[in-house]
Design a protein around this motif. Structure first.
Motif, PDB file in Angstrom:
ATOM      1  N   HIS A 250      -0.717 -11.420  -2.388  1.00  0.00           N
ATOM      2  CA  HIS A 250      -0.597 -10.453  -1.291  1.00  0.00           C
ATOM      3  C   HIS A 250       0.390  -9.312  -1.571  1.00  0.00           C
ATOM      4  O   HIS A 250       1.334  -9.087  -0.799  1.00  0.00           O
ATOM      5  CB  HIS A 250      -0.276 -11.135   0.040  1.00  0.00           C
ATOM      6  N   PRO A 251       0.197  -8.539  -2.662  1.00  0.00           N
ATOM      7  CA  PRO A 251       1.055  -7.362  -2.887  1.00  0.00           C
ATOM      8  C   PRO A 251       0.720  -6.250  -1.897  1.00  0.00           C
ATOM      9  O   PRO A 251      -0.359  -6.238  -1.294  1.00  0.00           O
ATOM     10  CB  PRO A 251       0.707  -6.947  -4.317  1.00  0.00           C
ATOM     11  N   ASP A 252       1.638  -5.307  -1.750  1.00  0.00           N
ATOM     12  CA  ASP A 252       1.395  -4.113  -0.940  1.00  0.00           C
ATOM     13  C   ASP A 252       0.973  -2.951  -1.836  1.00  0.00           C
ATOM     14  O   ASP A 252       0.927  -3.069  -3.062  1.00  0.00           O
ATOM     15  CB  ASP A 252       2.665  -3.723  -0.174  1.00  0.00           C
ATOM     16  N   GLY A 253       0.679  -1.809  -1.190  1.00  0.00           N
ATOM     17  CA  GLY A 253       0.390  -0.591  -1.951  1.00  0.00           C
ATOM     18  C   GLY A 253      -0.930  -0.664  -2.688  1.00  0.00           C
ATOM     19  O   GLY A 253      -1.916  -1.216  -2.185  1.00  0.00           O
ATOM     20  N   ASN A 254      -0.964  -0.113  -3.887  1.00  0.00           N
ATOM     21  CA  ASN A 254      -2.209  -0.065  -4.656  1.00  0.00           C
ATOM     22  C   ASN A 254      -2.089  -0.835  -5.964  1.00  0.00           C
ATOM     23  O   ASN A 254      -2.645  -0.452  -6.981  1.00  0.00           O
ATOM     24  CB  ASN A 254      -2.606   1.391  -4.942  1.00  0.00           C
TER      25      ASN A 254
END
Length: 280
Positions: A250-254
């Motif tokens: 579940h990373p953020d951003g792109n």
């Protein structure tokens, strides 16, 4: 599968998004769905002659077989499970971290999970927001024993956080190894302990990370820092410890594709430029 060109990975399904009604309860249909979603898959990956890793589809022993996810592993989120070394003719032992008792004298015993009999001997810090790592040794060095001895391996926290044993500070955290919320642990084939975090990502800790520790000296060093918003979860190496597989969740951003606005979970392959042993 004791080879450094073939690996079996076991990604787990932990949970779905939870919703609650005004009484603080979850819809029964959602709970049933989550129970069914918990499970594990086994993925076979292979390295070709050019050093590229790829997924092997189908079973070489039964090409007509269909992969199946094993589900309904219990009525709560186990998060993970670690198996003790298997010995023929002896019970298979696994640890899920939900059924133990730690006594203040450094002993402990395995008990059925009982929410009405919580024990806090192994959590000596009030309002412990950073967490710590406990280690134990089963009686008689028998993984099937129901009693064990334990101590605290390290307290997580800010710079200067000490882990004291018999009056001596055996670990003092500094800028190179501060961390919080240790969540995943794994010993590699050389006995090195890998620590993965899933906690707060504000300053001074920043993103979640993975650290390497010497279980004898308690020396701890930061190995890498994950992308923004992620949890570092799950690690394994090939038997020669020259290729490592690490999960980023579940990373953020792109991340990991800067051209794709949608972040994606991923398994990252880590190798050394010189082809040597990772962490050496």
């Amino acid at each position: 599968m004791n080879t450094s060109t073939r690996v079996l990975c076991t990604p787990t399904v932990l949970r779905i998004g939870a919703t609650y009604n005004s009484s603080g309860n979850r819809p029964s249909d959602e709970v049933r769905k989550e129970i069914g979603a918990h499970g594990v898959s086994v993925v076979h990956i292979k390295q070709d002659s050019n050093g590229t890793w790829d997924t092997v589809f189908g079973s070489p022993f039964n090409p007509e077989s269909t992969p199946q996810t094993r589900t309904a592993l219990g009525r709560f989120g186990h998060e993970g499970v670690i198996f003790a070394p298997v010995k023929e003719g002896q019970p298979v032992v696994c640890y899920s971290g939900d059924d133990f008792r730690f006594n203040e004298d450094g002993t402990g015993e395995w008990l059925p999970l009982d929410l009405d009999n919580a024990d806090f001997a192994a959590n000596p810090i009030a309002n412990n927001q950073n967490g710590h790592i406990i280690r134990w040794m089963e009686a008689g060095n028998d993984h099937g024993a129901t009693s064990f001895d334990w101590d605290i391996f390290v307290f997580a926290g800010l710079q200067g956080t000490e882990t004291v044993v018999e009056g001596d500070a055996v670990v003092t955290l500094n800028d190179d190894n501060i961390f919080n919320s240790p969540d995943g642990l794994w010993f590699d084939y050389n006995g090195r302990l890998w620590i993965q975090t899933d906690g707060r990502d504000e300053a001074p800790y920043q993103n979640n990370m993975m650290l390497a520790a010497n279980p004898e000296t308690r020396e701890i060093k930061r190995f890498f820092v994950g992308p923004v918003g992620c949890e570092v979860t799950g690690v394994v190496t090939t038997p020669d410890v020259k290729t490592m597989f690490v999960n980023i969740q579940h990373p953020d951003g792109n991340w990991p594709d800067s051209s794709d606005p949608r972040p994606r979970d991923a398994t990252v392959i880590v190798t050394r430029d010189d082809g040597g042993v990772i962490g050496a």
